[in-house]
Design an enzyme around this catalytic site. Structure first.
Site, PDB file in Angstrom:
ATOM      1  N   HIS A  66       0.789  -1.279   0.032  1.00 16.78           N
ATOM      2  CA  HIS A  66       0.248   0.046  -0.034  1.00 16.78           C
ATOM      3  C   HIS A  66       0.623   1.018   0.227  1.00 16.78           C
ATOM      4  O   HIS A  66       0.467   2.338  -0.044  1.00 16.78           O
ATOM      5  CB  HIS A  66      -0.919   0.068   1.323  1.00 16.78           C
ATOM      6  CG  HIS A  66       0.023   0.502   2.420  1.00 16.78           C
ATOM      7  ND1 HIS A  66       0.697  -0.518   3.083  1.00 16.78           N
ATOM      8  CD2 HIS A  66      -0.280   1.379   3.072  1.00 16.78           C
ATOM      9  CE1 HIS A  66       1.216  -0.072   4.087  1.00 16.78           C
ATOM     10  NE2 HIS A  66       0.714   1.165   4.351  1.00 16.78           N
ATOM     11  N   HIS A  81       1.827   6.846  -0.446  1.00 15.72           N
ATOM     12  CA  HIS A  81       0.933   6.033   0.538  1.00 15.72           C
ATOM     13  C   HIS A  81      -0.347   5.811  -0.156  1.00 15.72           C
ATOM     14  O   HIS A  81      -1.338   7.022  -0.371  1.00 15.72           O
ATOM     15  CB  HIS A  81       0.771   6.764   1.835  1.00 15.72           C
ATOM     16  CG  HIS A  81       0.289   5.637   2.821  1.00 15.72           C
ATOM     17  ND1 HIS A  81      -1.274   5.744   2.848  1.00 15.72           N
ATOM     18  CD2 HIS A  81       0.995   5.118   3.831  1.00 15.72           C
ATOM     19  CE1 HIS A  81      -1.288   4.766   3.809  1.00 15.72           C
ATOM     20  NE2 HIS A  81      -0.284   4.527   4.525  1.00 15.72           N
TER      21      HIS A  81
END
Length: 161
Positions: A66, A81
C-alpha cells in the site's frame, strides 16, 4: 556581488497518479494532515496506475504493497501512500512492479491499485505524497487542481545548501 556557486538546488515532483490534488491538511488521517510524517500533497485518484514521480531508487515497498519510498539522486525521500488505512487490506487489491533497490525513471510504473476494491472494503482512496526528510527542504511549493500521472508537476522543492 552575486554568488552563483551557492545557488539552491530544486527538484520538481511529478504526479504519480491521475486525479485531483488535495492539500495535505485535508487528508482524513491526522498522521498526514498534521504533517507528522512530512509535508506534501494528496491525490484523490481517478485511476489505479501509480508511476514514479522522480528519477531515483526504490527504498522500500511495504509488505502490504500500500506504500513505497523513493530516494532521489539528491537524497530527497518521497513516500507514496495509497489510500488511508489500506495497510489493513494486507496487500489485496495491489500489484507491485518494483522492489527495494530498483532504479526508476520519472513515469516508470510502480504499482497498480484496484480502487473499487479499496472503496468496497470501506477505505479511502485519497493518497498522500509526502517528503519524509524535511530537514533537507528549504521550501516546498505545492500545486492544486487536476494531476495527470507522469505529466503534471505537483510539487517544487528547494533544498537546503
Amino acid at each position: 556581488m552575486f554568488n552563483l556557486f551557492n545557488k539552491n538546488k530544486s527538484i520538481s515532483i511529478t504526479a504519480p497518479m491521475t486525479g485531483d490534488i488535495m492539500e495535505i491538511t485535508q487528508v482524513e488521517d491526522e498522521v498526514f494532515s498534521e504533517k507528522m510524517v512530512g509535508d506534501g500533497i494528496a491525490i484523490n485518484p481517478s485511476e489505479g496506475i501509480v508511476v514514479s514521480p522522480v528519477k531515483g531508487e526504490i527504498l522500500q515497498v511495504f509488505p502490504t504493497k500500500h506504500a513505497l519510498g523513493i530516494k532521489t539522486e539528491e537524497g530527497l525521500e518521497i513516500l507514496i501512500h495509497i489510500g488511508i488505512d489500506t495497510v489493513e487490506l494486507k496487500g489485496n487489491g495491489f500489484k507491485t512492479y518494483v522492489k527495494a533497490g530498483d532504479r526508476v525513471e520519472t513515469g516508470d510504473k510502480l504499482l497498480e491499485v484496484d480502487l473499487n476494491f479499496i472503496k468496497e472494503n470501506g477505505k479511502s482512496i485519497v493518497s498522500p505524497i509526502i517528503i519524509t526528510n524535511m530537514e533537507m527542504v528549504k521550501s516546498i511549493s505545492t500545486k492544486t487542481g487536476n494531476a495527470n500521472r507522469g505529466k503534471n508537476n505537483i510539487m517544487d522543492i528547494v533544498l537546503q545548501n
